[in-house]
Design an enzyme around this catalytic site. Structure first.
Site, PDB file in Angstrom:
ATOM      1  CG  PHE B 117      -2.375   0.103   0.841  1.00 19.27           C
ATOM      2  CD1 PHE B 117      -3.014  -0.958   0.213  1.00 19.27           C
ATOM      3  CD2 PHE B 117      -3.109   1.267   1.076  1.00 19.27           C
ATOM      4  CE1 PHE B 117      -4.345  -0.867  -0.156  1.00 19.27           C
ATOM      5  CE2 PHE B 117      -4.437   1.362   0.707  1.00 19.27           C
ATOM      6  CZ  PHE B 117      -5.061   0.299   0.091  1.00 19.27           C
ATOM      7  CD  GLN B 231      -5.606  10.513   2.254  1.00 18.51           C
ATOM      8  OE1 GLN B 231      -6.389   9.625   2.533  1.00 18.51           O
ATOM      9  NE2 GLN B 231      -4.326  10.461   2.579  1.00 18.51           N
ATOM     10  CG  HIS B 233      -8.124   8.012  -3.030  1.00 14.86           C
ATOM     11  ND1 HIS B 233      -7.690   7.479  -4.209  1.00 14.86           N
ATOM     12  CD2 HIS B 233      -8.003   7.033  -2.101  1.00 14.86           C
ATOM     13  CE1 HIS B 233      -7.321   6.217  -3.999  1.00 14.86           C
ATOM     14  NE2 HIS B 233      -7.503   5.920  -2.733  1.00 14.86           N
ATOM     15  CG  LEU B 243     -11.968   4.617  -3.351  1.00 12.28           C
ATOM     16  CD1 LEU B 243     -10.889   5.685  -3.389  1.00 12.28           C
ATOM     17  CD2 LEU B 243     -12.182   4.157  -1.920  1.00 12.28           C
ATOM     18  CD  GLU B 246      -2.776   4.020  -1.450  1.00 13.25           C
ATOM     19  OE1 GLU B 246      -3.436   5.069  -1.294  1.00 13.25           O
ATOM     20  OE2 GLU B 246      -1.867   3.684  -0.691  1.00 13.25           O
ATOM     21  NE  ARG B 288      -4.830   6.652  -0.077  1.00 14.29           N
ATOM     22  CZ  ARG B 288      -5.786   6.037   0.593  1.00 14.29           C
ATOM     23  NH1 ARG B 288      -6.529   6.704   1.453  1.00 14.29           N
ATOM     24  NH2 ARG B 288      -6.001   4.752   0.413  1.00 14.29           N
ATOM     25  CG  HIS B 356     -10.412   9.023   0.205  1.00 11.80           C
ATOM     26  ND1 HIS B 356     -11.488   8.256  -0.178  1.00 11.80           N
ATOM     27  CD2 HIS B 356      -9.569   8.171   0.855  1.00 11.80           C
ATOM     28  CE1 HIS B 356     -11.286   6.998   0.214  1.00 11.80           C
ATOM     29  NE2 HIS B 356     -10.150   6.932   0.841  1.00 11.80           N
ATOM     30  NE  ARG B 391      -7.166   7.945   5.674  1.00 15.64           N
ATOM     31  CZ  ARG B 391      -7.439   6.873   4.925  1.00 15.64           C
ATOM     32  NH1 ARG B 391      -7.080   5.683   5.325  1.00 15.64           N
ATOM     33  NH2 ARG B 391      -8.062   7.004   3.772  1.00 15.64           N
TER      34      ARG B 391
END
Lengths: 238, 604, 128
Positions: B117, B231, B233, B243, B246, B288, B356, B391
């Site tokens: 990730f 954030q 995304h 969405l 990721e 991100r 996001h 984050r």
């Protein structure tokens, strides 16, 4: 932009005794979903229109409605696929609270009834082992988003609201088939009765309308096989 | 007056709320727990999380490494004691969920599978195909049915907290199916209402993510912390913002601009990694904030394409086999097909950044306790201090488990030990006041509407508080929000019905959102540096400024005026601020560090 | 939280008697269920034949005459079609209820098995 004609079933419990139909015109393009259309109506033409929605990506299960008599997720049904007047109504076989909002209480009661959680004595700190093959046995049935479309499609649930129905029985199967679960015996009492798996006559429309292709009809009829086995085993136990 | 008496009210039925309710029920089976939510719990937005949940799992991994990734990712604005607690407890919480039946993806031998990730040095993200949030939410919801102590109040909207001096003793809620007001008296209240992504125009969030809980606490004097950090995304679908996880990039998807060029190598994330061989913390697996910022620059340079009037770049999954995509990313295949008519195995998915996640939220301590006695907050609505300025993907699903449990246990402890409020006349007065306020909001509008006002707010936020911010834009946004607040005061709800009054709910949600939007804008204006997801373009503000801003922003509500800002020190335990490095810069830094360590070892 | 004086008034609609006509899917389901009707006629014929066989030659001849009528042949042909249709739906559903092998293989297997049974029966009956 194309103009679309919608005929929406309205019901205001504070004004109406029975539902009525109301016509609207909305414009949309090839990406406009039924949900988009309903929201644009609500924002631009009629703020009193009541509906449920949230994720708009077919995973939260809120926006089920009947589109031309077939249960659909509003967010995953597109105006481009329809000609002429599009009929939109609340999910069949549930009591209508207002406009497109139905009372989901019976659905939730049925889900709760089948003990939808792992039952076992495992008490240590390590995760269970579960091979991809064991996971595959129940994985499909664990993808239910609780949208209720299968109940709106199921005539047996329509005729007998006590029937546990496709989603609940599928969920029971999901746990019964899980290699980590030992709770099948206690779930069988729910599945064995006429309101359990045997209430199903394999119309199969639940699987037709399932937006996640779970094949609940298969799950329900697999539960019948389990129920029959359970019956025979119990015969020898006495 | 309808009154309910309970021990703990959990507001919000998403992952954090459910985990907290279960923890409270397990802590003390004798407590009455009311799980209140404006939607059925399984509709909560946790359901849409796709990628996974992080915890140290592999033998080669360590708590120190997860700690370091999280703090670095946060641009040093995370509370390091909180991060330490989090990385220590994440694994056992994921195992707990496994024991409750979550269908985690597995390796051939039956053990847990982990995936790569963004911003994580090692594979440590547990996943359930690409519907991790969905499975976590449904597992928690179904497990919660085991506990008779948990009484669900589905489709209740909280309008206000009941507060007596510095202590919270319940909530006033609107029962959506009847339009009735109900007074719920409790010893502890846990806010778990999720984020506020819907204050922005382009977002990956569901319609319910309107910042309700943040505004509830804010209005009662609790600080909203680090609200400027929002954030984006990097991969949402154009238009809808749906969405695209990721995890795609974790599986090897690459980002290309309209020329088919992997542009991330131009933004400090390179060198280009070979196709099909993603490298942790490089290129597409950068954090991100960096990826979204890179998109912005590409757009400025005219290297983005257009899709239905939206600027887009492309996510390329074509080098992965169809079978692999179906196994690891089935939901992505379904979404791409349904919403942009693309088969990811054979075509590029158009994507663009979309709001996001709100890193900031209701300020709590490590025990999820707010500054009001009896009030707890957890999950996206809270700022426990885990995410700082940015984050890392897959930390928030673990967060809601780790801290959901903490919040539930702390609330249970408080409920057991505190005396409930007996001041009935006083709570009746609060109830009456809410009723009067509610009845005053009905009427007719000349040429305004909830929908119009909401759109003006989301566009203003998109303009002023987007990926890059500057003083002019923020000031303009602040003025627009003030004007919108004024319009909101005169706004009326035209639908006077009681049963499922959608317009009334949206009106109330808009009130919450506006307050939260003002906090975001005020905090963004006050932070005159660039850090993590907060990037300023004004001269002298484009770099991180640890001297002045290694601090949390705290926004305090002022009725009818701009929030007041103050600052709070960051807890730093073991990792002093340094430069954030990704791509080859990280490699070099690591090599240097290793050489230094080796040299040091030889020395000893 | 519904109190007697609240504004809720859920509307319960009843299923109409012709619910099964309203959707193609329901109509196909009813068609599947209705395959039993021509089969009943066929079974009636069979019982009538057995009765006639043991009763008297006269009776048997009159049965044979009955069976030669156009409408009787048509109804029996219909019964054959109906049972084939029912078999088709049954065979298609079976792999979903007992997923033992790939569905296509299971469907083909069932048809082959049915064919084998018919041939064996014919062979036993001395048809060659």
């Amino acid at each position: 932009m194309t103009e679309y004609q919608l005929r929406i079933q309205r019901y205001d419990p504070e004004q109406d005794d029975t539902p009525r139909l109301q016509r609207y015109t909305v414009s949309g393009d090839h990406t406009t979903s039924v949900l988009d259309a309903l929201l644009s109506l609500q924002q631009q033409q009629d703020p009193t229109l009541a509906l449920r929605w949230s994720c708009r990506m077919a995973i939260c299960g809120s926006c089920g409605v009947m589109v031309n008599g077939i249960p659909k997720l509003g967010c995953k049904t597109f105006l481009r696929d329809y000609n002429g007047v599009i009929d939109i109504a609340p999910l069949a076989h549930f009591a209508v609270e207002k406009d497109l909002i139905v009372d989901m209480t019976p659905f939730l009661a049925h889900l709760s009834a089948i003990q939808p959680y792992l039952i076992n004595d495992k008490d240590d700190k390590a995760p269970h082992k579960q091979t991809p093959a064991q996971l595959a046995k129940y994985q499909q049935f664990s993808n239910c988003i609780n949208c209720g479309l299968c109940y709106a499609a199921c005539p047996q649930f329509g005729l007998n609201p006590e029937f546990l129905g496709p989603a609940a029985i599928t969920l029971a199967q999901r746990y019964n088939l899980d290699s980590r679960d030992n709770g099948k015996a206690s779930r069988m009492s729910q599945l064995n009765g006429n309101n359990g798996a045997w209430g199903c006559t394999f119309v199969g429309s639940c699987s037709e309308v399932c937006p996640k292709q779970l094949d609940p009809a298969a799950a329900v009829n697999q539960a019948k096989v389990e129920s029959a086995k359970d019956f025979i085993i119990n015969l020898f136990k006495i | 007056m309808q009154t309910l008496h309970t021990d703990i009210v959990v507001v919000g039925g998403g992952g954090a709320g459910l985990r907290a309710a279960i923890a409270a029920a397990e802590a003390d089976a004798g407590l009455h727990i009311s799980l209140l939510s404006k939607v059925y719990p399984m509709r909560s937005h946790t359901v849409a999380a796709e990628g996974g949940a992080a915890a140290v799992t592999l033998a080669a991994d360590s708590a120190a490494a997860h700690f370091s990734d999280t703090v670095t990712g946060s641009d040093w604005l995370a509370e390091q004691d909180v991060v330490e607690f989090f990385v220590k407890h994440a694994y056992q919480e994921l195992v707990q969920l496994e024991h409750w039946g979550c269908p985690w993806s597995r390796k051939q031998d039956g053990s847990i599978q982990v995936r790569r990730f963004g911003g994580m040095k090692t594979e440590r993200t547990w996943f359930a195909a690409d519907k991790t949030g969905f499975h976590i939410l449904h597992t928690l919801f179904q497990t919660s049915l085991k506990y008779p102590a948990i009484q669900r109040l589905d489709e209740y909207l909280v309008l206000d907290l009941l507060r007596e001096d510095n202590r919270v003793c319940g909530v006033v809620a609107l029962v959506l199916n009847s339009g009735d007001l109900v007074l719920i008296k409790a010893k502890s209240v846990i806010l778990a209402t999720g984020g506020a992504g819907r204050v922005f125009h382009y977002n990956t969030n569901g319609g319910i993510v309107t910042g309700d809980g943040m505004a509830l606490a804010f209005r009662h004097g609790v600080a909203l912390r680090d609200m400027e950090f929002v954030q984006y995304h990097p991969t949402g679908l154009p238009g809808s913002g749906i969405l695209i996880t990721e995890a795609c990039r974790g599986e090897g998807a690459v980002l290309v601009n309209k020329h088919g060029y992997r542009y991330l190598q131009d933004y400090g994330l390179g060198p280009e990694t070979p196709l099909g061989h993603p490298q942790n913390k490089q290129m597409e697996l950068g954090p991100r904030d960096k990826l979204s910022q890179a998109f912005w620059h590409e757009q400025q340079a005219g290297r983005t394409d257009e899709y239905n009037g939206h600027a887009v770049v492309y996510l390329d999954l074509r080098h992965l086999s169809r079978a692999h995509l179906q196994q690891r990313l089935p939901f992505i295949c379904e979404l791409a097909q349904a919403y942009v008519n693309v088969d990811p195995a054979s075509a590029l998915i158009p994507i663009r950044p979309a709001v996001h996640y709100t890193m900031g939220g209701i300020m709590t301590d490590i025990n999820c306790q707010t500054t009001l006695q009896g009030l707890y907050a957890v999950g996206e609505c809270a700022s426990v201090g885990l995410h700082g300025a940015n984050r890392l993907g897959s930390n928030s699903l673990s967060e809601l488990l780790v801290f959901g449990r903490v919040a539930g246990e702390q609330a249970a402890l408080h409920a057991r030990t505190c005396q409930g409020s007996n001041n009935d006349t006083w709570s009746a007065a609060q109830y009456q006041r809410q009723g009067q306020q509610l009845s005053r909001c009905f009427g007719s509008n000349k040429d305004d509407s909830v929908a119009r006002l909401r759109q003006a707010m989301t566009l203003a936020m998109e303009q002023g508080c987007g990926i890059y911010r500057d003083t002019d834009g923020l000031t303009q946004c602040q003025q627009q929000l003030q004007a919108l607040q004024a319009r909101y005061q005169n706004l009326k709800v035209t639908d006077t019905s009681k049963v499922f009054n959608n317009e009334l709910v949206q009106y109330l949600e808009l009130g919450f959102s506006l307050d939260v939007a003002q906090a975001i804008c005020a905090a963004a204006l006050a932070r005159t540096e660039s850090r993590g997801a907060h990037q300023r373009r004004d001269s002298g503000m484009t770099a991180r400024d640890d001297k002045s801003f290694l601090q949390h922003s705290l926004a305090y509500y002022q009725a009818g005026a701009e929030p007041i800002l103050s600052w709070q020190d960051v807890s730093i335990t073991s990792l002093p601020p340094a430069e954030r490095r990704y791509g080859s810069a990280l490699e070099t830094a690591l090599n240097t560090a290793e050489q230094a360590a080796d040299a040091g070892a030889k020395h000893d | 939280m519904s109190t007697p004086d609240n504004a809720r008034k859920p509307y319960h609609s009843r299923m109409t008697r012709d619910w099964w006509l309203q959707q193609r899917y329901y109509r196909l389901y009813m068609l599947r269920e209705a395959t039993v009707l021509p089969l009943l006629f066929f079974l009636g014929c069979l019982l009538y034949g057995l009765y006639s066989l043991q009763h008297s030659e006269m009776q048997w001849l009159s049965f044979a005459q009955f069976m030669q009528q156009g409408w009787v042949i048509a109804l029996n042909a219909l019964a054959l079609l109906a049972s084939l249709y029912h078999a088709k739906t049954f065979f298609a559903l079976f792999p979903r209820v007992m997923p033992l092998a790939p569905p296509l293989l299971m469907v083909a297997g069932q048809w082959l098995a049915s064919l084998a049974v018919i041939i064996t029966l014919l062979w036993l009956a001395g048809v060659s």
